[in-house]
Design a protein around this motif. Structure first.
Motif: not given
Length: 372
Positions: A286-290
């Motif tokens: 998954v892309n993790h924004p934080f």
């Protein structure tokens, strides 16, 4: 924190480009300044500018409360949409928190080292300097709670042993491996590794959580074996969280590139991505924004973004070596965003959560009681 670094952090904050960890460092600087009781005019002006920037970015979305606690710039957001700022200025409105009859000190630099012959060294009580030799490698305890391995005769015949560093609940430690790679080991974790890397790979075994900063060696990949997953790198920085009581094993990539493998599945991660290995063997990326928040613990901060209270309490329990008792199952799903220093006593961390007025706590014989 030196003035140049402080100025850069402040500028990035005001421009809206600061990472979560950088914001936490800035808030922690002001918190220490506030605790000293002497706040220069320029520091107070900076706090007001930060407060104005936050207000502009959250206009129309949140309500403001200025709280009486004498610390500054600790942010807390709960899923109800209420934004809180602890300010050094007293105010009329405040959410009341109660006084805790019991308290628990934060964790610290505590670990044991198990040598190749099975002997165990308590690192927190050992003196700095050489702890012993194993083969061609000298084991050294350095200042700042670091354990280092020095291969004094790299051209000689390679003789190596396996060592294991274990941190208890409420412990952490830093290790400099024989190749120069750095590992930060979080609470209730262990790292098993050879005293010299031979063959065509550098392989270590992890349980719990660790942050890795790997020395580059294109001819000898670095491999972390964790549960049913392998993480292979050439030179990069990443965090692995693999506690048995968590739902997934998470590999979070901050810089560089890593390849994760489990069973027949595999994937190449890019910075800002997280690999999640589920207990049924399913591997997701998954892309993790934080992504920076995943490693904030090594910089002395708890940072949460829309995290369930149940997950937050697991982290708190590991660091403070306490248990938790929820009086209601529905409290486990409460979502919080916020940050607070790991060096605070347990009561201060709980008070931060209580400021939302969504949850309250008691501390009873090293057990946190969570209630409405």
């Amino acid at each position: 924190m030196d003035q140049d670094h402080l100025n850069k952090l402040a500028q990035k904050f005001l421009e809206g480009t600061a990472t979560d960890v950088e914001k936490a460092q800035l808030h922690e600087w002001y918190d220490r300044l506030s605790a000293s009781g002497e706040i220069p005019e320029d520091a107070e002006a900076l706090r007001l500018r930060m407060q104005q920037q936050i207000a502009r970015r959250t206009a129309g979305k949140v309500r403001w409360y200025r709280l009486t606690a004498a610390a500054a710039a600790v942010l807390l957001l709960v899923s109800t949409g209420v934004y809180f700022l602890r300010s050094s200025k007293p105010a009329q409105e405040a959410v009341k928190t109660h006084h805790y009859k019991q308290d628990v000190a934060p964790g610290g630099n505590r670990a044991t080292l198990t040598l190749g012959d099975g002997s165990v060294i308590e690192l927190d009580s050992a003196q700095n300097g050489a702890l012993g030799s194993q083969g061609n490698t000298q084991v050294i305890k350095m200042a700042g709670a670091q354990l280092a391995y020095d291969n004094g005769d790299p051209g000689g015949r390679e003789v190596f042993y396996y060592n294991t560093v274990n941190t208890p609940r409420g412990g952490q430690y830093q290790i400099i491996l024989p190749d120069g790679s750095k590992v930060w080991l979080n609470a209730e974790s262990s790292l098993r590794f050879p005293t010299a890397f031979s063959g065509d790979e550098r392989k270590v075994e992890l349980t719990g959580e660790a942050y890795f900063d790997i020395a580059k060696d294109a001819a000898k990949p670095f491999v972390v074996q964790v549960n049913r997953m392998e993480v292979e790198v050439l030179g990069t920085e990443f965090n692995i969280m693999a506690y048995a009581n968590e739902r997934t094993v998470n590999t979070s990539l901050l810089r560089g590139a890593v390849r994760v493998r489990s069973g027949g599945a595999g994937s190449l991660l890019r910075p800002g991505q997280q690999a999640q290995l589920h207990k049924d063997g399913k591997l997701n990326v998954v892309n993790h924004p934080f992504i920076e928040e995943e490693a904030a613990w090594k910089d002395g901060m708890f940072i949460f973004n829309n995290a369930a209270l149940e997950n937050i309490m697991r982290r708190i329990c590991r660091w403070y070596n306490v248990e938790v008792d929820f009086t209601s199952e529905k409290l486990k799903g409460q979502l919080f965003t916020g940050q607070v220093a790991r060096q605070e006593n347990l009561s201060e961390v709980l008070k931060m959560l209580e400021l939302t007025d969504a949850v309250h706590f008691d501390i009873e014989n090293r057990t946190i009681v969570v209630k409405q």
